[in-house]
Design an enzyme around this catalytic site. Structure first.
Site, PDB file in Angstrom:
ATOM      1  N   LYS A  76       7.109   5.104  -3.416  1.00  0.00           N
ATOM      2  CA  LYS A  76       6.307   5.895  -2.862  1.00  0.00           C
ATOM      3  C   LYS A  76       6.831   7.488  -2.777  1.00  0.00           C
ATOM      4  O   LYS A  76       8.285   7.719  -2.847  1.00  0.00           O
ATOM      5  CB  LYS A  76       5.987   5.369  -1.532  1.00  0.00           C
ATOM      6  CG  LYS A  76       5.070   4.130  -1.690  1.00  0.00           C
ATOM      7  CD  LYS A  76       4.474   3.447  -0.408  1.00  0.00           C
ATOM      8  CE  LYS A  76       3.891   2.473  -0.523  1.00  0.00           C
ATOM      9  NZ  LYS A  76       3.003   1.918   0.732  1.00  0.00           N
TER      10      LYS A  76
ATOM     11  N   HIS B  76       5.866   0.048  -2.827  1.00  0.00           N
ATOM     12  CA  HIS B  76       4.568  -0.679  -2.856  1.00  0.00           C
ATOM     13  C   HIS B  76       5.035  -1.987  -3.819  1.00  0.00           C
ATOM     14  O   HIS B  76       5.868  -1.666  -4.757  1.00  0.00           O
ATOM     15  CB  HIS B  76       3.344  -0.027  -3.591  1.00  0.00           C
ATOM     16  CG  HIS B  76       2.405  -0.923  -3.908  1.00  0.00           C
ATOM     17  ND1 HIS B  76       1.523  -1.503  -3.136  1.00  0.00           N
ATOM     18  CD2 HIS B  76       2.337  -1.540  -5.381  1.00  0.00           C
ATOM     19  CE1 HIS B  76       0.884  -1.993  -3.730  1.00  0.00           C
ATOM     20  NE2 HIS B  76       1.247  -2.419  -4.985  1.00  0.00           N
TER      21      HIS B  76
ATOM     22  N   TYR C 195      -5.679   1.352  -4.066  1.00  0.00           N
ATOM     23  CA  TYR C 195      -6.086   0.949  -2.745  1.00  0.00           C
ATOM     24  C   TYR C 195      -7.221   0.398  -2.365  1.00  0.00           C
ATOM     25  O   TYR C 195      -7.749   0.449  -1.166  1.00  0.00           O
ATOM     26  CB  TYR C 195      -5.087   1.668  -1.800  1.00  0.00           C
ATOM     27  CG  TYR C 195      -3.561   1.752  -1.649  1.00  0.00           C
ATOM     28  CD1 TYR C 195      -3.084   0.753  -1.335  1.00  0.00           C
ATOM     29  CD2 TYR C 195      -3.097   2.989  -1.964  1.00  0.00           C
ATOM     30  CE1 TYR C 195      -1.515   0.833  -1.253  1.00  0.00           C
ATOM     31  CE2 TYR C 195      -1.570   3.094  -1.811  1.00  0.00           C
ATOM     32  CZ  TYR C 195      -1.033   1.985  -1.619  1.00  0.00           C
ATOM     33  OH  TYR C 195       0.354   2.038  -1.546  1.00  0.00           O
TER      34      TYR C 195
ATOM     35  N   GLU D 198      -2.625  -4.409 -11.071  1.00  0.00           N
ATOM     36  CA  GLU D 198      -2.228  -3.176 -10.728  1.00  0.00           C
ATOM     37  C   GLU D 198      -1.274  -2.819 -12.090  1.00  0.00           C
ATOM     38  O   GLU D 198      -1.279  -1.519 -12.581  1.00  0.00           O
ATOM     39  CB  GLU D 198      -1.145  -3.224  -9.596  1.00  0.00           C
ATOM     40  CG  GLU D 198      -1.925  -3.411  -8.172  1.00  0.00           C
ATOM     41  CD  GLU D 198      -1.362  -3.915  -7.142  1.00  0.00           C
ATOM     42  OE1 GLU D 198       0.063  -3.949  -7.261  1.00  0.00           O
ATOM     43  OE2 GLU D 198      -1.777  -4.017  -6.178  1.00  0.00           O
TER      44      GLU D 198
ATOM     45  N   ASN E 266       6.487   3.967   3.971  1.00  0.00           N
ATOM     46  CA  ASN E 266       7.162   2.651   4.045  1.00  0.00           C
ATOM     47  C   ASN E 266       7.972   2.566   2.763  1.00  0.00           C
ATOM     48  O   ASN E 266       8.321   1.512   2.296  1.00  0.00           O
ATOM     49  CB  ASN E 266       6.516   1.480   4.581  1.00  0.00           C
ATOM     50  CG  ASN E 266       5.088   1.239   3.719  1.00  0.00           C
ATOM     51  OD1 ASN E 266       5.107   2.044   2.822  1.00  0.00           O
ATOM     52  ND2 ASN E 266       4.480   0.211   3.959  1.00  0.00           N
TER      53      ASN E 266
HETATM   54  P1  DAT Z   1       1.651  -3.721   1.873  1.00  0.00           P
HETATM   55  O1  DAT Z   1       2.048  -2.295   1.305  1.00  0.00           O
HETATM   56  O2  DAT Z   1       2.923  -4.133   2.621  1.00  0.00           O
HETATM   57  O3  DAT Z   1       1.261  -4.541   0.644  1.00  0.00           O
HETATM   58  P2  DAT Z   1      -0.774  -3.328   2.928  1.00  0.00           P
HETATM   59  O4  DAT Z   1      -1.339  -3.831   1.790  1.00  0.00           O
HETATM   60  O5  DAT Z   1      -1.411  -4.129   4.196  1.00  0.00           O
HETATM   61  O6  DAT Z   1       0.930  -3.510   2.834  1.00  0.00           O
HETATM   62  O7  DAT Z   1      -1.309  -1.966   3.324  1.00  0.00           O
HETATM   63  C1  DAT Z   1      -0.986  -0.893   2.178  1.00  0.00           C
HETATM   64  C2  DAT Z   1      -0.309   0.427   2.628  1.00  0.00           C
HETATM   65  O8  DAT Z   1      -1.239   0.988   3.660  1.00  0.00           O
HETATM   66  C3  DAT Z   1       0.953   0.031   3.389  1.00  0.00           C
HETATM   67  O9  DAT Z   1       2.091   0.143   2.746  1.00  0.00           O
HETATM   68  C4  DAT Z   1       1.058   1.289   4.335  1.00  0.00           C
HETATM   69  C5  DAT Z   1      -0.350   1.491   4.761  1.00  0.00           C
HETATM   70  N1  DAT Z   1      -0.656   1.028   6.041  1.00  0.00           N
HETATM   71  C6  DAT Z   1      -1.034  -0.383   6.265  1.00  0.00           C
HETATM   72  N2  DAT Z   1      -1.265  -0.582   7.539  1.00  0.00           N
HETATM   73  C7  DAT Z   1      -1.031   0.687   8.302  1.00  0.00           C
HETATM   74  C8  DAT Z   1      -1.530   1.172   9.493  1.00  0.00           C
HETATM   75  N3  DAT Z   1      -1.859   0.210  10.423  1.00  0.00           N
HETATM   76  N4  DAT Z   1      -1.626   2.391   9.527  1.00  0.00           N
HETATM   77  C9  DAT Z   1      -1.198   3.378   8.506  1.00  0.00           C
HETATM   78  N5  DAT Z   1      -0.809   2.924   7.384  1.00  0.00           N
HETATM   79  C10 DAT Z   1      -1.118   1.669   7.133  1.00  0.00           C
HETATM   80 MG    MG Z   2      -0.694  -4.696  -0.184  1.00  0.00          MG
END
Ligand code: DAT
Ligand code: MG
Length: 147
Positions: free
Chosen positions: A9, A115, A49, A126, A112
């Site tokens: 990212k 991805h 997303y 994807e 974080n």
């Molecule tokens: P991952 O990236 O582990 O698959 P996800 O698909 O649940 O996680 O969410 C996609 C991204 O969205 C994640 O990498 C960071 C952001 N995100 C997730 N939960 C969040 C939150 N509570 N507040 C802010 N950003 C968040």
């Molecule tokens: Mg995800």
């Protein structure tokens, strides 16, 4: 052979973590099939997303992921989808175990570092969203017989 979509990212690119992250997957024994540095359009980010579009953080997520270049990759190997997720660690770096990418390099959930596709279906979706067939290399590595 299984393939997954991984993406460093914008925070990971800014913090010079591309090499470190590529190195982890190489050393693990996976095969890099395609890679490119790119800046996501708002449309591509929203499609990628899409499953989160009703979440309160969606706007922030899209603006973050389009804020600078990402390093998009396709990796191949046995169980690469779930193994890459384990190597990444929990979504929230505060909960990610030390030794994982997010556990070692992340602090907050919105930035974080990496991805990774979470299932076979999302990997296929994807990969085709970010790469065309000509950008994906089909090849064998001699060392794979030892992996
Ligand atoms: P991952 O990236 O582990 O698959 P996800 O698909 O649940 O996680 O969410 C996609 C991204 O969205 C994640 O990498 C960071 C952001 N995100 C997730 N939960 C969040 C939150 N509570 N507040 C802010 N950003 C968040
Ligand atoms: Mg995800």
């Amino acid at each position: 052979m299984e393939r997954t979509y991984l993406m460093v990212k914008p925070d990971g690119v800014q913090r010079n973590l591309i090499g470190e992250i590529v190195s982890r997957f190489e050393k693990k024994g996976f095969t890099l099939v395609g890679a490119k540095l790119m800046t996501l359009s708002k449309e591509l980010a929203e499609t990628h997303y899409g499953e989160h579009k009703e979440r309160p953080f969606f706007g922030e997520l899209v603006s973050f992921i389009t804020s600078g270049p990402v390093f998009a990759m396709v990796w191949e190997g046995e169980n690469v989808i779930s193994t890459a997720r384990s190597m990444m660690g929990q979504t929230n770096p505060a909960e990610a175990a030390p030794g994982t990418i997010r556990g070692d390099y992340g602090v907050q959930v919105s930035m974080n570092v990496i991805h990774g596709s979470d299932s076979q279906a999302s990997a296929e979706r994807e990969i085709s969203l970010f790469f065309n067939e000509q950008e994906l290399n089909n090849y064998e590595k001699e060392v794979n017989k030892w992996v």
